[in-house]
Design an enzyme around this catalytic site. Structure first.
Site, PDB file in Angstrom:
ATOM      1  N   CYS A  70      59.628   5.193  23.075  1.00  0.00           N
ATOM      2  CA  CYS A  70      59.237   4.168  22.266  1.00  0.00           C
ATOM      3  C   CYS A  70      59.178   3.368  22.549  1.00  0.00           C
ATOM      4  CB  CYS A  70      61.678   4.018  21.558  1.00  0.00           C
ATOM      5  SG  CYS A  70      62.377   6.377  21.901  1.00  0.00           S
TER       6      CYS A  70
ATOM      7  N   ASN B  88      68.732   7.794  28.229  1.00  0.00           N
ATOM      8  CA  ASN B  88      67.474   8.874  28.019  1.00  0.00           C
ATOM      9  C   ASN B  88      66.468   8.144  28.715  1.00  0.00           C
ATOM     10  OD1 ASN B  88      68.066   6.541  26.030  1.00  0.00           O
ATOM     11  ND2 ASN B  88      66.074   6.279  25.676  1.00  0.00           N
TER      12      ASN B  88
ATOM     13  N   THR C  34      70.517  15.753  -0.868  1.00  0.00           N
ATOM     14  CA  THR C  34      70.297  16.921  -0.468  1.00  0.00           C
ATOM     15  C   THR C  34      69.860  17.214   0.688  1.00  0.00           C
ATOM     16  OG1 THR C  34      69.533  17.348  -3.374  1.00  0.00           O
ATOM     17  CG2 THR C  34      69.144  19.624  -1.663  1.00  0.00           C
TER      18      THR C  34
ATOM     19  N   HIS D  93      66.441  17.753  17.752  1.00  0.00           N
ATOM     20  CA  HIS D  93      64.668  17.870  18.860  1.00  0.00           C
ATOM     21  C   HIS D  93      65.075  18.102  19.533  1.00  0.00           C
ATOM     22  CE1 HIS D  93      63.384  13.629  18.768  1.00  0.00           C
ATOM     23  NE2 HIS D  93      64.118  13.419  17.414  1.00  0.00           N
TER      24      HIS D  93
HETATM   25  C1  LIG Z   1      66.420  10.536  20.891  1.00  0.00           C
HETATM   26  C2  LIG Z   1      67.682   9.615  20.915  1.00  0.00           C
HETATM   27  C3  LIG Z   1      67.725   8.809  20.085  1.00  0.00           C
HETATM   28  C4  LIG Z   1      66.940   8.906  18.861  1.00  0.00           C
HETATM   29  O1  LIG Z   1      67.701  10.373  17.697  1.00  0.00           O
HETATM   30  P1  LIG Z   1      66.358  10.701  17.259  1.00  0.00           P
HETATM   31  O2  LIG Z   1      67.044  12.065  16.242  1.00  0.00           O
HETATM   32  O3  LIG Z   1      65.022  10.306  17.729  1.00  0.00           O
HETATM   33  O4  LIG Z   1      66.419   9.485  15.531  1.00  0.00           O
HETATM   34  C5  LIG Z   1      69.043   8.338  19.829  1.00  0.00           C
HETATM   35  N1  LIG Z   1      69.791   7.910  21.007  1.00  0.00           N
HETATM   36  C6  LIG Z   1      69.055   8.529  22.482  1.00  0.00           C
HETATM   37  C7  LIG Z   1      69.900   8.561  23.673  1.00  0.00           C
HETATM   38  C8  LIG Z   1      67.776   9.178  22.229  1.00  0.00           C
HETATM   39  O5  LIG Z   1      67.320   9.820  23.440  1.00  0.00           O
END
Ligand SMILES: *Cc1c(COP(=O)(O)O)cnc(C)c1O
Length: 375
Positions: A325, A151, A237, A201
């Site tokens: 993060c 990421n 749910t 997302h």
């Molecule tokens: C964004 C991300 C996550 C976490 O996903 P969330 O839906 O925000 O918890 C995990 N791994 C990678 C590589 C990401 O880019």
């Protein structure tokens, strides 16, 4: 002020077609998918369609898809859920130093509970070494978890080779593919992927919904207790609207795959070419070939990354220093540390991640501001 958004690796806007498909489930279609009457059956039917869409996108079977609340939950469920269920087979897990914290911290938790974890290093482009992987396998190894694409620096790991090694040794292979969905063609059958995490997302669905693929025949322990939702593997749910949105978004992004990836590459290359030509003392991080098409991660020597973001924000430019993060965390990024980036570069790192609504004009605006600020 016009917002210019270059942080699609952190999150993406929800696309209109996705909102439209979700809306009834906030209104007239409010049924609980677990009930018998028709209102609930509509919700159940919509979830089935979403599950089919996810399964089709990665060539899984429909009963191999489990909906979760996010990518982090999928990683937790895959790693801890698998380890707890299979601890009688061995206690060793292999991962890498550049994983998302959802993976790294799941592994840390397991270490505190008596599991052994090997954290593979990476080369200067962020790739793991397959020899090192093979050499770290023991007769106790039950799981290899290596991300599909990073990421921060966008490097795509040699997933097929890793899967092959895992299969030969009868070890289960999980991959965090949260960044890869829509940016890589994924066929879990052909690629021999046993478990895969994804998150809505990151591909224009809403926040708060994810999925985990687990190949039939692989057992994992339920982590969240309660009802019997998701084949009795994840109580609670279901977020029907979110699941519907995720299903629609994954179908759209793969329908538009060629157009989308070509567009991201053009934007990214234009940005990198201009920065290379017009700004001195830079370092491009990540693999130049095996790379997410929308990722540009560039370090500027002796520049303060937070100040840079602050200045860009004055112009309505959204980007990231390293990863979202870690922006509140003064520690240098674990990924940039793992690739061995020099001290005078590490603090001046800017991750720009492009999306489907960016234009070349936006990119030029970004580079022009960047030049002024850095000067
Ligand atoms: C964004 C991300 C996550 C976490 O996903 P969330 O839906 O925000 O918890 C995990 N791994 C990678 C590589 C990401 O880019």
């Amino acid at each position: 002020m016009k917002i210019r958004y270059f942080d699609h690796a952190a999150t993406t806007p929800v696309r209109e077609e996705v909102v439209k498909e979700m809306l009834p489930f906030f209104g007239i279609e409010y049924g609980n998918a677990s009930v018998m009457y028709s209102l609930g059956r509509n919700a159940k039917k919509a979830m089935k369609q979403a599950r089919e869409r996810v399964a089709r996108a990665i060539n899984a079977d429909i009963n191999e898809i489990y909906f979760t609340s996010c990518g982090s939950e999928s990683d937790n469920l895959a790693i801890k859920g698998f380890a707890y269920e299979n601890k009688n087979k061995g206690n060793h897990i292999i991962t890498s130093k550049i994983e998302h914290h959802a993976v790294l911290d799941s592994c840390k938790t397991l270490e505190n509970q008596g599991f052994k974890v090997t954290y593979l290093g990476v080369d200067e482009n962020g790739k793991i070494n397959l020899e090192e992987l093979i050499n770290s396998i023991t007769n106790q190894t039950i799981l290899i978890t290596i991300m599909f694409a990073n990421n921060e620096i966008g490097t795509i790991e040699p997933v097929e080779e890793i899967a092959k090694i895992a299969k030969e040794k009868n070890i289960v292979f999980h991959t965090d593919a949260v960044q890869a969905i829509g940016n890589a063609k994924i066929d879990v059958k052909k690629m021999d992927i046993d478990m895969l995490s994804l998150s809505g997302h990151k591909f224009y669905a809403p926040k708060g919904v994810g999925a985990l693929y687990v190949k039939n025949g692989i057992n994992f322990k339920k982590l969240q207790d309660g009802g019997e939702q998701e084949s009795n593997k994840r109580a609670g749910t279901e977020n029907v609207a979110g699941i519907v949105g995720l299903g629609k978004a994954i179908e759209l992004i793969y329908n538009e795959y060629d157009w989308y990836n070509e567009k991201l590459k053009i934007l990214r290359n234009h940005y990198m070419d201009r920065v290379k030509k017009e700004i001195d003392n830079i370092k491009i991080n990540g693999d130049l070939i095996d790379r997410l098409p929308g990722n540009a991660n560039i370090s500027f020597r002796n520049v303060n990354g937070s100040e840079l973001l602050f200045e860009l924000d004055k112009y309505g430019i959204c980007a990231s220093a390293g990863s979202a993060c870690s922006t509140s965390n003064p520690e240098p990024s674990h990924v940039l540390t793992a690739i061995g980036l020099d001290k005078e570069y590490i603090g001046g790192t800017l991750r720009v991640s492009f999306g489907k609504d960016n234009s070349i004009d936006d990119v030029d605006f970004l580079v022009n501001r960047l030049k002024e600020i850095i000067k």
